[in-house]
Design an enzyme around this catalytic site. Structure first.
Site, short mmCIF file in Angstrom:
data_model
loop_
_atom_site.label_atom_id
_atom_site.label_comp_id
_atom_site.label_asym_id
_atom_site.label_seq_id
_atom_site.Cartn_x
_atom_site.Cartn_y
_atom_site.Cartn_z
N HIS A 96 -3.57 6.99 2.35
CA HIS A 96 -3.89 5.69 1.76
C HIS A 96 -5.27 5.28 2.28
CE1 HIS A 96 -4.10 1.59 0.72
NE2 HIS A 96 -3.87 1.15 1.96
N CYS B 12 0.82 -1.23 0.00
CA CYS B 12 0.00 0.00 0.00
C CYS B 12 0.84 1.27 0.00
CB CYS B 12 -0.94 0.00 1.20
SG CYS B 12 -2.06 -1.39 1.19
N ASN C 31 -10.02 -0.64 -0.62
CA ASN C 31 -8.56 -0.50 -0.48
C ASN C 31 -7.91 -0.99 -1.77
OD1 ASN C 31 -5.85 -0.77 0.10
ND2 ASN C 31 -6.14 -1.74 2.09
N1 ACO Z 1 -18.50 -9.58 7.82
C1 ACO Z 1 -18.99 -9.87 9.04
N2 ACO Z 1 -18.22 -10.18 10.09
C2 ACO Z 1 -16.89 -10.21 9.89
C3 ACO Z 1 -16.30 -9.92 8.64
C4 ACO Z 1 -17.18 -9.59 7.58
N3 ACO Z 1 -16.73 -9.28 6.33
N4 ACO Z 1 -14.96 -10.02 8.76
C5 ACO Z 1 -14.69 -10.36 10.03
N5 ACO Z 1 -15.84 -10.48 10.72
C6 ACO Z 1 -16.03 -10.80 12.14
C7 ACO Z 1 -14.86 -11.60 12.69
O1 ACO Z 1 -15.03 -12.97 12.44
C8 ACO Z 1 -14.94 -11.25 14.16
O2 ACO Z 1 -15.95 -12.05 14.76
P1 ACO Z 1 -15.77 -12.64 16.27
O3 ACO Z 1 -15.67 -11.42 17.16
O4 ACO Z 1 -17.00 -13.45 16.47
O5 ACO Z 1 -14.49 -13.43 16.25
C9 ACO Z 1 -15.45 -9.81 14.19
O6 ACO Z 1 -16.05 -9.59 12.89
C10 ACO Z 1 -14.35 -8.78 14.44
O7 ACO Z 1 -13.24 -9.05 13.56
P2 ACO Z 1 -11.93 -8.16 13.59
O8 ACO Z 1 -10.95 -8.73 12.61
O9 ACO Z 1 -11.46 -7.97 15.01
O10 ACO Z 1 -12.51 -6.75 13.05
P3 ACO Z 1 -11.82 -5.35 13.00
O11 ACO Z 1 -12.63 -4.37 13.74
O12 ACO Z 1 -10.34 -5.42 13.34
O13 ACO Z 1 -11.95 -4.98 11.44
C11 ACO Z 1 -10.50 -4.85 9.52
C12 ACO Z 1 -11.27 -5.77 10.47
C13 ACO Z 1 -11.52 -4.01 8.78
C14 ACO Z 1 -9.72 -5.71 8.55
C15 ACO Z 1 -9.55 -3.92 10.33
O14 ACO Z 1 -8.82 -4.69 11.25
C16 ACO Z 1 -8.58 -3.15 9.44
O15 ACO Z 1 -8.96 -2.28 8.67
N6 ACO Z 1 -7.27 -3.39 9.62
C17 ACO Z 1 -6.21 -2.63 8.91
C18 ACO Z 1 -6.07 -3.03 7.48
C19 ACO Z 1 -4.92 -2.27 6.84
O16 ACO Z 1 -4.70 -1.10 7.09
N7 ACO Z 1 -4.12 -2.96 6.03
C20 ACO Z 1 -2.94 -2.31 5.48
C21 ACO Z 1 -2.97 -2.22 4.05
S1 ACO Z 1 -3.29 -3.75 3.22
C22 ACO Z 1 -1.92 -4.07 2.17
O17 ACO Z 1 -0.85 -3.55 2.34
C23 ACO Z 1 -2.11 -5.01 1.02
#
Ligand code: ACO
Length: 311
Positions: free
Chosen positions: A238, A103, A268
């Site tokens: 980003h 990214c 993203n």
């Molecule tokens: N729909 C419904 N529920 C979901 C989904 C979905 N699509 N995905 C995950 N869940 C559930 C999980 O199973 C979990 O359930 P549980 O509590 O029963 O175990 C719950 O939702 C919470 O999951 P988390 O992973 O803790 O959710 P979080 O609030 O962290 O959000 C996300 C996830 C959006 C991915 C976030 O962590 C994020 O944006 N992280 C940063 C990403 C980023 O910046 N990446 C860098 C760039 S990527 C690159 O370089 C290629």
């Protein structure tokens, strides 16, 4: 952007997710998906043609092409070479190379181009951020499948930009976090068979580290340039997650209204997200000549960086 949009409602039909969850956790409403016959250099070519036209130059005048991508057309040759060919600039002999910083790829590519121009090695460089992430998404993993999209953006950097241009930039990486986000794909890493070759991300840990590093690197760039946060007119972050963007600008005391937000309709798009947002800001008149524009990015690697541009 590729034509086809995939909404959260479309995803609801494909996996156990909801528009409400995706929008609340990420700010994403839809993302675009490339057609089956499109590759990364096709999207890069479309964006590059627009950038060349706006800059009023032809591709044979380029000294170098740098493509920031983590989703290249193929392992060999680099996507930049396919782009050079598609732009009809193969015989110009200009240097062409890819940069993989996930990214942060566009910021790494811009900083590299800036260094080549400042050193006098090159006068005109095409810098592209282009990604086809939906090809490496694991559609069985709802935590990543709902996040990523495809797209490309391009910029032309020239030596004779007067007092405008890149004022300061800073890049970082920490390989100790290499396994936070991986896509072993076609590399030499011997991954177990199956979806393990696709994107895997520890989203929660990534989120926390991203906010801290983006705040620190943005502050450092502002300090080195002698610019106060209240002097920033536009922020182009980003577009990974609207919650990350909100948390970072809050810590920097910059109102969220100054941010260009495209994550809702682009998702993203990794290395393509900053040039796509930059383009949208230009096309909608959100950026004017002389504005102080702060860019920042964080991605797999982990990699991160920031750049201050006088537009
Ligand atoms: N729909 C419904 N529920 C979901 C989904 C979905 N699509 N995905 C995950 N869940 C559930 C999980 O199973 C979990 O359930 P549980 O509590 O029963 O175990 C719950 O939702 C919470 O999951 P988390 O992973 O803790 O959710 P979080 O609030 O962290 O959000 C996300 C996830 C959006 C991915 C976030 O962590 C994020 O944006 N992280 C940063 C990403 C980023 O910046 N990446 C860098 C760039 S990527 C690159 O370089 C290629």
């Amino acid at each position: 952007m590729p034509e086809r949009a995939l909404t959260n409602y479309d995803l609801e039909k494909m996996m156990d997710t909801s528009d409400e969850w995706i929008y609340k956790r990420t700010g994403i409403k839809e993302r675009h998906i490339a057609a089956d016959n499109q590759v990364t250099s096709d999207l890069a070519c479309e964006a590059s043609k627009i950038a060349l036209k706006r800059a009023g130059i032809t591709a044979d005048k380029l000294d170098m092409i740098i493509v920031g991508t983590c989703t290249p057309d193929m392992t060999l040759p680099a996507t930049a070479l396919h782009l050079q060919r598609k732009l009809g600039a193969g015989k110009s002999g200009c240097a062409a190379v890819d940069m993989n910083a996930a990214c942060s790829g566009f910021l790494y590519s811009m900083s590299t181009a800036n260094a080549y121009i400042k050193s006098g090695y090159a006068k005109t460089i095409l810098v592209v951020g282009a990604e086809l992430l939906t090809r490496i998404v694991n559609w069985d993993d709802r935590s990543t499948a709902v996040i990523f999209g495809d797209g490309a953006g391009a910029a032309i950097l020239t030596q004779d930009s007067g007092s405008r241009g890149i004022m300061e930039s800073e890049l970082h990486a920490d390989g100790d976090y290499a396994y936070l986000m991986i896509a072993p794909g076609n590399g030499t890493f011997r991954a177990p068979a199956g979806n393990y070759t696709k994107i895997h991300m520890e989203g929660h840990d990534t989120f926390k580290i991203a906010v801290r590093h983006l705040e620190d690197v943005s502050r450092s760039v502002l300090k080195k340039a002698g610019v106060r946060s209240e002097e920033i007119n536009v922020v182009i972050p980003h577009q990974a997650n609207v919650r990350i963007i909100e948390a970072v600008v809050k810590r920097l005391d910059i109102p969220i209204e100054k941010c260009v937000l495209t994550v809702d309709h682009h998702g993203n798009t990794a290395g393509a997200s900053i040039p796509l947002a930059l383009n949208e800001a230009v096309e909608t008149g959100k950026i004017s000549e002389g504005d102080m524009v702060l860019l920042n990015a964080f991605g797999a690697g982990i990699t991160w960086g920031s750049m201050l541009v006088k537009w």
